[in-house]
Scaffold this motif. Structure first.
Motif: not given
Length: 200
Positions: A137-166
């Motif tokens: 939905a609007k929540s994301g998590i980034l893990h890089v190597d052995n670093q601490r995972p970082i989370g974040g939340i997108a602004e707004g109300a929409f929760t789905q992504i459409n990617c029509s490009s390759a």
């Protein structure tokens, strides 16, 4: 079954049914028992050549995704460049993984506001790194190597992504046509060895 099977070249045996098995082979080996070696090459991306790779999404181009996860193994030779990018021509939706002054950034927009998730520490050049990003939905998590995972939340109300490009890897064909807030500025320089994804 695995008690009577010996996978060669450090392959690992797993039972896949009551009377069957599969050998999971290390990179560079294949075959039922991992007995065959083969040459494995990794794509080299070069900023000065504006190189990039293109793969199609596994689902239809009009799918709205609530969940996505990517794993990338890469060897950067320059401090900045795009690792992965896709967007939707008819909306604000996009997802991007960029290297920015040796920090990894995961950016996405579900159409009503972006999220920017950045690694806490810079990564080193000319060495292998692994990253994993996931978005539900609007929540994301980034893990890089052995670093601490970082989370974040997108602004707004929409929760789905459409990617029509390759799905573009290591660069894009036209930088001026990427979403302004995606932070896609220049091609990646280095090796991208692996890209795995799961979507729903």
């Amino acid at each position: 079954m695995c008690d009577v099977v010996s996978c060669a070249n450090d392959g690992a045996c797993f039972a896949n049914r009551a009377d069957g098995y599969i050998c999971l082979c290390p990179l560079g080996f294949k075959g039922a028992l991992c007995e065959e070696s083969f040459s494995l090459s990794s794509p080299l991306f070069n900023e000065t050549m504006f190189s990039y790779a293109v793969i199609q999404w596994p689902q239809s181009s009009q799918s709205y995704l609530s969940f996505m996860e990517f794993e990338v193994t890469f060897w950067p030779s320059a401090p900045s460049g795009v690792l992965l990018y896709s967007d939707d021509a008819g909306s604000k939706d996009f997802l991007a993984i960029n290297l920015v002054d040796k920090y990894v950034e995961f950016r996405f927009d579900c159409g009503s506001g972006e999220a920017v998730i950045r690694s806490e520490e810079q990564i080193s050049l000319d060495s292998w790194h692994e990253l994993r990003v996931s978005r539900t939905a609007k929540s994301g998590i980034l893990h890089v190597d052995n670093q601490r995972p970082i989370g974040g939340i997108a602004e707004g109300a929409f929760t789905q992504i459409n990617c029509s490009s390759a799905l573009y890897i290591g660069g894009v064909p036209e930088y001026e046509k990427t979403k302004r807030t995606a932070g896609v500025m220049k091609p990646f320089t280095g090796i991208i060895q692996k890209v795995c994804n799961r979507v729903q």
